[in-house]
Design a protein around this motif. Structure first.
Motif, PDB file in Angstrom:
ATOM      1  N   GLU A  96       0.820  -1.214   0.000  1.00  0.00           N
ATOM      2  CA  GLU A  96       0.000   0.000   0.000  1.00  0.00           C
ATOM      3  C   GLU A  96       0.855   1.266   0.000  1.00  0.00           C
ATOM      4  N   THR A  97       2.062   1.174   0.509  1.00  0.00           N
ATOM      5  CA  THR A  97       2.903   2.359   0.644  1.00  0.00           C
ATOM      6  C   THR A  97       4.230   2.147  -0.072  1.00  0.00           C
ATOM      7  N   GLU A  98       4.973   3.234  -0.215  1.00  0.00           N
ATOM      8  CA  GLU A  98       6.256   3.167  -0.915  1.00  0.00           C
ATOM      9  C   GLU A  98       7.256   2.297  -0.169  1.00  0.00           C
ATOM     10  N   ALA A  99       7.274   2.390   1.154  1.00  0.00           N
ATOM     11  CA  ALA A  99       8.205   1.561   1.929  1.00  0.00           C
ATOM     12  C   ALA A  99       7.888   0.082   1.747  1.00  0.00           C
ATOM     13  N   GLN A 100       6.619  -0.260   1.720  1.00  0.00           N
ATOM     14  CA  GLN A 100       6.234  -1.650   1.498  1.00  0.00           C
ATOM     15  C   GLN A 100       6.626  -2.102   0.100  1.00  0.00           C
ATOM     16  N   ARG A 101       6.421  -1.235  -0.889  1.00  0.00           N
ATOM     17  CA  ARG A 101       6.768  -1.589  -2.271  1.00  0.00           C
ATOM     18  C   ARG A 101       8.259  -1.836  -2.409  1.00  0.00           C
ATOM     19  N   ARG A 102       9.081  -0.951  -1.842  1.00  0.00           N
ATOM     20  CA  ARG A 102      10.532  -1.105  -1.950  1.00  0.00           C
ATOM     21  C   ARG A 102      10.996  -2.395  -1.281  1.00  0.00           C
ATOM     22  N   GLN A 103      10.463  -2.661  -0.101  1.00  0.00           N
ATOM     23  CA  GLN A 103      10.874  -3.864   0.625  1.00  0.00           C
ATOM     24  C   GLN A 103      10.454  -5.117  -0.133  1.00  0.00           C
ATOM     25  N   ARG A 172       7.369  -5.010  10.508  1.00  0.00           N
ATOM     26  CA  ARG A 172       6.517  -3.853  10.796  1.00  0.00           C
ATOM     27  C   ARG A 172       6.239  -3.061   9.522  1.00  0.00           C
ATOM     28  N   ILE A 173       7.243  -2.971   8.652  1.00  0.00           N
ATOM     29  CA  ILE A 173       6.998  -2.309   7.366  1.00  0.00           C
ATOM     30  C   ILE A 173       5.928  -3.070   6.592  1.00  0.00           C
ATOM     31  N   ARG A 174       6.011  -4.386   6.635  1.00  0.00           N
ATOM     32  CA  ARG A 174       5.090  -5.219   5.862  1.00  0.00           C
ATOM     33  C   ARG A 174       3.674  -5.174   6.422  1.00  0.00           C
ATOM     34  N   THR A 175       3.540  -5.260   7.752  1.00  0.00           N
ATOM     35  CA  THR A 175       2.207  -5.335   8.356  1.00  0.00           C
ATOM     36  C   THR A 175       1.677  -3.981   8.796  1.00  0.00           C
ATOM     37  N   GLY A 176       2.559  -3.021   9.054  1.00  0.00           N
ATOM     38  CA  GLY A 176       2.130  -1.688   9.445  1.00  0.00           C
ATOM     39  C   GLY A 176       2.319  -1.400  10.927  1.00  0.00           C
TER      40      GLY A 176
END
Length: 391
Positions: A96-103, A172-176
């Motif tokens: 959903e977010t850029e950090a999630q996409r990059r990871q 945490r990046i993955r789940t929020g």
């Protein structure tokens, strides 16, 4: 049509009835996503066209609709992707977010698989050195291989520990993250939540105790997925329903990654506050204060609050590793434990090369599970359950 070519054709249902005009892409075996010989139809995306095309294809012998995740599963079986890449693809589809996409993109690109392959190569080298002492036990070995083996084990264990430490942040990046807004009744928590969300996500009222359950709003904060929690006002009450809401508020606030306390008076303090939490003057538009404040009604201080939240959460994920799932952490920890056992045995008794080699082999086995070389069937159904039909 020749393989690896693109052509524009008319799709016919029966006879001369035109179903659609489409682009057809053909792939040789070894050059498609699944690694199999493949034909792709790029049609106009209406529900009617797709439904008619699927119905026509379903009438042809030997054709059926793909199961959820079947294309990706075939890519795994044909060694086009490893298991970690597939998990990265699943995360990428849900990002959903850029950090999630990059990871997720890092995982999908094979970063974890490359690390696992590097560790595997080093440990195979260590086992080969030990095999020399086993195979030539009755002969004089030219040199002592133990120092080199121990150096290899120490190096791999150090890298594994770094990855293990980084899993929590990556997860945490993955789940929020969760950020709880905490304070007394009528202090402006729901209004602040609405100000952060840019919409009326929570009911606001001058009546104390309006918010009785935890209200959640998911947002993107500097590329990080964050769920803001509007909790019930903290006070002593004889209202049974409100007391349940207060108990839930305290529980969720304690479990949250970060808390924002809205205070009428800084001297009140916040008994639930932890180091790193944010304390703000409530209703800064009408209340003066000697410490930073915020107003959900006017928007004063909201930009500064978002900046403070993003800085705190970003610092927590600064050392996120490549491994992102609990499954990865378990495999890494199992591998590290096996290597520690092997090292201890080497230091205790130089006549235990066979047992040491077996412990290193156990570590290799654990690390192989990261990319699906072993124990694949036990987790495939869980991995592919999140995929859409045909992906």
């Amino acid at each position: 049509m020749p393989a690896r070519r693109v052509g524009s054709v008319r799709l016919l249902r029966q006879g001369d009835e035109v179903l659609d005009e489409a682009l057809i892409l053909t792939f040789d075996a070894g050059h498609s996503f699944t690694g199999e010989e493949t034909v792709e139809f790029q049609v106009h995306g209406s529900v009617a066209i797709i439904g008619a095309l699927l119905a026509r294809l379903g009438e042809m012998p030997g054709l059926r609709q793909a199961e959820p995740g079947e294309f990706t599963r075939r890519a795994l079986e044909n060694e086009r992707l490893d298991l970690a890449q597939i998990e990265g693809l699943a995360d990428l589809l849900e990002s959903e977010t850029e950090a999630q996409r990059r990871q997720a993109m890092k995982m999908f690109s094979g970063a974890l698989g490359q690390k696992a392959e590097g560790w595997r190569g080093k440990l195979i080298r260590a086992m080969a050195l030990l095999e020399v002492t086993i195979d030539f036990a009755d002969e004089e070995v030219p040199e002592d291989v133990y120092p080199e083996v121990i150096a290899v084990l120490d190096g791999v264990m150090a890298e594994l520990r770094v990855e293990i430490t980084g899993v929590a942040a990556a997860e945490r990046i993955r789940t929020g993250f969760e950020v709880a807004i905490v304070g007394a009744p009528n202090v402006g928590k729901s209004t602040l939540l609405n100000g952060l969300a840019g919409r009326d996500a929570a009911i606001t009222s001058d009546v104390a105790g309006t918010t009785r359950d935890v209200i959640e709003v998911r947002m993107d904060v500097a590329g990080l997925p964050v769920t803001f929690l509007d909790t019930a006002g903290l006070r002593e009450t004889e209202d049974v329903v409100e007391s349940v809401g207060i108990a839930r508020a305290k529980e969720r606030a304690a479990q949250a990654d970060l808390r924002v306390f809205l205070l009428d008076d800084p001297s009140q303090g916040a008994e639930l506050a932890e180091e790193g939490d944010i304390l703000l003057q409530a209703k800064a538009d009408v209340a003066g204060g000697s410490f930073p404040g915020v107003s959900g009604k006017t928007g004063a201080g909201i930009a500064e609050l978002i900046t403070a939240i993003s800085e705190r959460l970003s610092s927590r994920v600064a050392h996120a590793g490549v491994a992102t799932h609990l499954r990865h952490k378990r495999a890494l920890q199992e591998g590290c434990d096996a290597l520690e056992q092997a090292r201890d045995l080497m230091l205790q008794n130089v006549e235990m090369s066979e047992i040491v080699a077996e412990e290193i082999r156990r570590a290799v086995y654990a690390l192989d599970s990261l990319v699906g070389r072993v124990d694949v069937e036990a987790i495939l159904d869980e991995v592919f359950s999140s995929f859409c039909l045909g992906k």
